[in-house]
Enzyme design. Structure first.
Site, mmCIF file in Angstrom:
data_model
loop_
_atom_site.group_PDB
_atom_site.id
_atom_site.type_symbol
_atom_site.label_atom_id
_atom_site.label_comp_id
_atom_site.label_asym_id
_atom_site.label_seq_id
_atom_site.Cartn_x
_atom_site.Cartn_y
_atom_site.Cartn_z
ATOM 1 N N ASP A 173 33.444 85.399 58.758
ATOM 2 C CA ASP A 173 33.169 85.591 60.069
ATOM 3 C C ASP A 173 34.767 85.239 60.893
ATOM 4 O OD1 ASP A 173 33.257 83.255 60.974
ATOM 5 O OD2 ASP A 173 31.037 83.101 61.350
ATOM 6 N N HIS B 154 33.662 85.649 69.174
ATOM 7 C CA HIS B 154 34.351 86.854 69.324
ATOM 8 C C HIS B 154 35.346 86.923 70.561
ATOM 9 C CE1 HIS B 154 30.757 88.895 66.624
ATOM 10 N NE2 HIS B 154 31.653 87.924 66.040
HETATM 11 C C1 LHQ Z 1 34.654 68.183 59.575
HETATM 12 C C2 LHQ Z 1 34.998 69.480 59.387
HETATM 13 C C3 LHQ Z 1 34.032 70.366 59.954
HETATM 14 C C4 LHQ Z 1 32.874 68.674 60.979
HETATM 15 C C5 LHQ Z 1 36.349 68.400 58.077
HETATM 16 N N1 LHQ Z 1 33.089 69.854 60.694
HETATM 17 N N2 LHQ Z 1 33.673 67.789 60.477
HETATM 18 C C6 LHQ Z 1 30.291 80.370 62.688
HETATM 19 C C7 LHQ Z 1 29.338 80.193 63.354
HETATM 20 C C8 LHQ Z 1 28.222 80.044 62.808
HETATM 21 C C9 LHQ Z 1 27.848 79.326 61.790
HETATM 22 C C10 LHQ Z 1 28.793 78.615 60.919
HETATM 23 O O1 LHQ Z 1 30.072 78.980 60.888
HETATM 24 C C11 LHQ Z 1 30.780 79.644 61.592
HETATM 25 C C12 LHQ Z 1 32.301 79.739 61.082
HETATM 26 C C13 LHQ Z 1 32.683 78.719 60.064
HETATM 27 O O2 LHQ Z 1 33.891 78.381 60.321
HETATM 28 S S1 LHQ Z 1 31.987 78.048 58.810
HETATM 29 C C14 LHQ Z 1 32.817 77.278 57.903
HETATM 30 C C15 LHQ Z 1 32.940 75.870 58.356
HETATM 31 N N3 LHQ Z 1 34.002 74.974 57.846
HETATM 32 C C16 LHQ Z 1 33.746 74.407 56.465
HETATM 33 O O3 LHQ Z 1 32.863 74.652 56.017
HETATM 34 C C17 LHQ Z 1 35.073 73.660 56.096
HETATM 35 C C18 LHQ Z 1 34.542 72.145 56.033
HETATM 36 N N4 LHQ Z 1 35.543 71.301 55.480
HETATM 37 C C19 LHQ Z 1 36.038 71.186 54.459
HETATM 38 O O4 LHQ Z 1 35.836 72.076 53.701
HETATM 39 C C20 LHQ Z 1 37.080 70.259 54.233
HETATM 40 O O5 LHQ Z 1 37.239 69.053 55.243
HETATM 41 C C21 LHQ Z 1 38.580 70.711 54.126
HETATM 42 C C22 LHQ Z 1 38.619 71.583 53.016
HETATM 43 C C23 LHQ Z 1 38.964 71.689 55.586
HETATM 44 C C24 LHQ Z 1 39.541 69.612 54.167
HETATM 45 O O6 LHQ Z 1 39.463 68.786 53.291
HETATM 46 P P1 LHQ Z 1 39.977 67.064 53.049
HETATM 47 O O7 LHQ Z 1 41.510 67.462 53.498
HETATM 48 O O8 LHQ Z 1 39.723 66.747 51.786
HETATM 49 O O9 LHQ Z 1 39.391 66.533 54.343
HETATM 50 P P2 LHQ Z 1 37.873 65.861 54.612
HETATM 51 O O10 LHQ Z 1 37.072 66.735 54.030
HETATM 52 O O11 LHQ Z 1 37.999 64.444 54.071
HETATM 53 O O12 LHQ Z 1 37.796 65.842 56.176
HETATM 54 C C25 LHQ Z 1 38.318 64.918 57.006
HETATM 55 C C26 LHQ Z 1 37.364 64.474 57.978
HETATM 56 O O13 LHQ Z 1 37.236 65.743 58.857
HETATM 57 C C27 LHQ Z 1 35.984 64.100 57.661
HETATM 58 O O14 LHQ Z 1 35.443 63.178 58.127
HETATM 59 P P3 LHQ Z 1 35.388 61.634 57.968
HETATM 60 O O15 LHQ Z 1 34.725 60.919 58.954
HETATM 61 O O16 LHQ Z 1 34.846 61.500 56.496
HETATM 62 O O17 LHQ Z 1 36.755 61.238 57.547
HETATM 63 C C28 LHQ Z 1 35.084 65.391 57.548
HETATM 64 O O18 LHQ Z 1 33.934 65.447 57.573
HETATM 65 C C29 LHQ Z 1 35.905 66.022 58.853
HETATM 66 N N5 LHQ Z 1 35.521 67.487 58.933
HETATM 67 N N6 LHQ Z 1 36.049 69.476 58.272
HETATM 68 N N7 LHQ Z 1 34.047 71.813 59.713
#
Ligand code: LHQ
Length: 261
Positions: free
Chosen positions: A143, A88
């Site tokens: 959020d 925030h």
């Molecule tokens: C990550 C992340 C990530 C860590 C990619 N964390 N490593 C507030 C307060 C309290 C509680 C919870 O939440 C919140 C607010 C929020 O923001 S909740 C939403 C959190 N974010 C997500 O759920 C998004 C997670 N990420 C994804 O869905 C995908 O990575 C996206 C769509 C962003 C991109 O997809 P791609 O282009 O296919 O990339 P990728 O998934 O292969 O990611 C590349 C790397 O980045 C990968 O690591 P690695 O070691 O396998 O290369 C991911 O693990 C890492 N990464 N997002 N949020």
């Protein structure tokens, strides 16, 4: 404060904050958020800074909360404290900054990472950009201001579709929906962004600060209140030296030089 997770620099009256955890697509940690807030305080304090560009290093803009840093037991987390303490203050400081802000969206923006882009005044995005309200995909709700900014920007129906499905919105759709101001190639991204940043940095700082507040107020108040607020701001703008010199420059057929006075 020396920064670990962001880069901060000021050049030609333009501050740039670049999120710098590219291996996670610039996922947000508590440390990174504290650093962004600290940099935003510098932007506020430094009269030499007239515009802010927020961007990410690597192929992502910001992937939202770092899911690894959250820990393994959701039930034991104090989410309210986490939001109050880190998210925030960051979103409020960014949205309320009385200087123009541009998100240079260099790649995917997801979850609270999309909220960050939404909290900026303008968004210039690169071809291939993707936006997602990913929260629902992990059983959460929007959020960090997404449910405030998004319906105002693209309308409630599209905002709800994004929030309820977690759909990926592609570059052309983002442009068509008004989620971004401009869509440019990778080669054009820096030039287009900093050309616009220079235009804003050469504008009248006091009026620009008031324009931001006026528009935000206008989005959530009735006509009578908005007319009163516009009147207050116009009285103040009309009293600035910048207004006076700009009118003189107009009749002298010269470009005005605004000094923020
Ligand atoms: C990550 C992340 C990530 C860590 C990619 N964390 N490593 C507030 C307060 C309290 C509680 C919870 O939440 C919140 C607010 C929020 O923001 S909740 C939403 C959190 N974010 C997500 O759920 C998004 C997670 N990420 C994804 O869905 C995908 O990575 C996206 C769509 C962003 C991109 O997809 P791609 O282009 O296919 O990339 P990728 O998934 O292969 O990611 C590349 C790397 O980045 C990968 O690591 P690695 O070691 O396998 O290369 C991911 O693990 C890492 N990464 N997002 N949020």
């Amino acid at each position: 404060m020396s920064y670990q997770s962001i880069d901060y620099e000021v050049q030609d009256h333009i501050a740039t904050i670049a999120l710098n955890r590219p291996e996670t697509l610039n996922a947000l940690t508590n440390g990174m958020m504290a650093e962004i807030v600290d940099a935003l305080k510098q932007v506020e304090r430094n009269r030499d800074v007239r515009t802010l560009v927020l961007t990410g290093r690597g192929r992502g803009f910001c992937s939202g909360q770092d899911l690894k840093a959250l820990g393994e037991k959701p039930a034991e987390r104090d989410i309210a404290e986490h939001l109050d303490r880190y998210y925030h203050p960051l979103i409020k400081r960014l949205a309320n900054l009385e200087k123009p802000t541009i998100a240079m969206v260099n790649g995917v923006a997801a979850g609270a990472g999309m909220s960050l882009a939404l909290a900026c005044d303008l968004r210039i995005a690169v071809v291939g950009v993707r936006f997602s309200q990913t929260f629902v995909r992990i059983g959460l709700v929007p959020d960090s201001g997404s449910s405030y900014f998004l319906p105002r920007l693209i309308g409630p129906a599209r905002a709800l579709e994004m929030a309820m499905t977690g759909m990926m919105v592609d570059d052309e759709t983002a442009l068509q929906w008004g989620l971004i101001n401009r869509l440019v190639t990778d080669e054009q991204l820096q030039k287009e962004t900093y050309d616009l940043a220079r235009t804003l940095a050469s504008g009248p700082p006091l009026a620009l600060g008031m324009i931001k507040r006026e528009m935000a107020y206008g989005a959530s108040h009735g006509l009578d209140q908005v007319l009163e607020r516009e009147k207050d701001f116009q009285v103040r703008a009309a009293q600035t030296a910048d207004h006076q010199t700009a009118v003189e420059a107009f009749f002298a057929k010269k470009s005005p030089v605004f000094r923020g006075q």
